[in-house]
Design a protein around this motif. Structure first.
Motif, mmCIF file in Angstrom:
data_model
loop_
_atom_site.group_PDB
_atom_site.id
_atom_site.type_symbol
_atom_site.label_atom_id
_atom_site.label_comp_id
_atom_site.label_asym_id
_atom_site.label_seq_id
_atom_site.Cartn_x
_atom_site.Cartn_y
_atom_site.Cartn_z
ATOM 1 N N ALA A 133 42.576 36.407 43.719
ATOM 2 C CA ALA A 133 41.116 36.035 43.367
ATOM 3 C C ALA A 133 40.354 35.943 44.601
ATOM 4 O O ALA A 133 39.094 36.471 44.659
ATOM 5 C CB ALA A 133 41.230 34.595 42.775
ATOM 6 N N SER A 134 40.956 36.000 45.917
ATOM 7 C CA SER A 134 40.373 35.907 47.150
ATOM 8 C C SER A 134 39.974 37.358 47.418
ATOM 9 O O SER A 134 38.753 37.630 47.918
ATOM 10 C CB SER A 134 41.319 35.436 47.892
ATOM 11 O OG SER A 134 40.856 35.544 49.408
ATOM 12 N N ASP A 135 40.715 38.222 46.858
ATOM 13 C CA ASP A 135 40.476 39.667 47.398
ATOM 14 C C ASP A 135 39.465 40.297 46.453
ATOM 15 O O ASP A 135 38.883 41.082 46.729
ATOM 16 C CB ASP A 135 41.737 40.657 47.073
ATOM 17 C CG ASP A 135 42.890 40.006 48.049
ATOM 18 O OD1 ASP A 135 42.376 39.592 49.353
ATOM 19 O OD2 ASP A 135 43.998 40.516 47.963
ATOM 20 N N TYR A 136 39.340 39.566 44.988
ATOM 21 C CA TYR A 136 38.599 40.225 44.054
ATOM 22 C C TYR A 136 37.293 39.421 44.259
ATOM 23 O O TYR A 136 36.932 38.501 43.125
ATOM 24 C CB TYR A 136 38.975 40.355 42.954
ATOM 25 C CG TYR A 136 38.521 41.456 42.084
ATOM 26 C CD1 TYR A 136 38.977 42.441 41.753
ATOM 27 C CD2 TYR A 136 37.216 40.906 41.429
ATOM 28 C CE1 TYR A 136 38.120 43.380 40.870
ATOM 29 C CE2 TYR A 136 36.438 41.647 40.410
ATOM 30 C CZ TYR A 136 37.129 43.059 40.241
ATOM 31 O OH TYR A 136 36.287 43.968 39.371
ATOM 32 N N THR A 137 36.199 39.268 44.882
ATOM 33 C CA THR A 137 34.925 38.682 44.836
ATOM 34 C C THR A 137 35.057 37.261 44.825
ATOM 35 O O THR A 137 34.242 36.796 43.967
ATOM 36 C CB THR A 137 34.015 39.428 44.177
ATOM 37 O OG1 THR A 137 34.493 39.257 42.735
ATOM 38 C CG2 THR A 137 34.032 40.907 44.252
#
Length: 263
Positions: free
Chosen positions: A138-142
């Motif tokens: 989730a952090s990596d994806y916006t």
């Protein structure tokens, strides 16, 4: 705009739309479900569905194919009523060799199915560490929002561990579902000082919990019903009764989740 920030697929979906119209709810954030108690016609059938639910809440059941089917129900509702529903996508907590990768799964949810977040995640005691790969994705994806069930069977230690993850991934909004259950006071205190933490009011344990949450964190408290397990109309009236001003009511009843999900 009044937005129910947490409800499940109810079949037929037209029944949900009718309920929203009668309750004055403009939009609903829809979550998938492997359980459909609304289809039960007697106590035996209802008990069977509730037994399934208890297994899911303890993370004892994680069938990927069943979750894919449940996601199809959400996607179908979004396509049928795009102006009334937005969705969150379910993600398996474990993977086998040859399965689609977590990042691919998230990409599919967001790009193809237009989901606004990840969840709901239901875990048993001691299982919070299973969420860290989800937080990383989730952090990596916006910075996708994550919705976590924090009612029974989780205990206070589990909720505290979830806060450690929330603080570690400070760019990821985390919605604490059901206000922490009987641990609502400690959950409110922790959320108050954690800017990326949000509080879902569905299944609130006592009206003291609801009124305190609205007073202490009006900008991160989210109106929700957990329909069909809760009544959206009754929760809506409870929020109105326990807000000090129209501005605060507007935030809790829709403004906060609208800003969070950009809807």
């Amino acid at each position: 705009m009044i937005i129910d920030s947490h409800a499940h697929v109810v079949l037929p979906i037209e029944n949900h739309i009718k309920m929203m119209d009668e309750s004055g709810i403009d939009k609903t954030v829809l979550f998938s479900t492997l359980v459909h108690p609304e289809k039960s016609s007697n106590v035996k059938e209802f008990t069977t569905e509730m037994n399934k639910l208890n297994q899911i809440l303890n993370n004892e059941v994680n069938p990927v194919q069943a979750r894919l089917k449940a996601l199809e129900e959400v996607s179908g509702a979004l396509k049928q009523y795009p102006n009334r529903f937005v969705g969150f996508g379910s993600v398996p907590l474990s993977y086998s060799p040859g399965d689609v990768t977590l990042n691919d799964w998230v990409e599919k949810l967001v790009k193809e199915q237009k989901m606004k977040g990840l969840g709901e995640f239901t875990l048993g005691p001691g299982q919070i560490p299973l969420l860290e790969p989800i937080f990383k994705a989730a952090s990596d994806y916006t910075s996708l929002p994550i919705w976590v069930h924090t009612f029974h069977p989780l205990n206070l230690k589990d909720i505290q561990e979830l806060f450690l993850l929330t603080q570690k991934y400070e760019n990821v909004p985390v919605i604490y579902g059901h206000m922490g259950g009987i641990h609502w006071l400690q959950t409110i205190e922790l959320i108050k000082d954690t800017k990326n933490a949000y509080l879902d009011i569905s299944a609130f344990y006592t009206t003291y919990a609801l009124s305190l949450a609205i007073k202490e964190i009006p900008e991160r408290t989210l109106f929700s019903s957990d329909f069909p397990y809760g009544d959206p109309y009754l929760n809506l009236q409870a929020v109105k009764r326990h807000t000090s001003s129209g501005e605060v009511a507007d935030r809790v009843l829709g403004g906060n989740i609208s800003n969070l999900l950009h809807i």
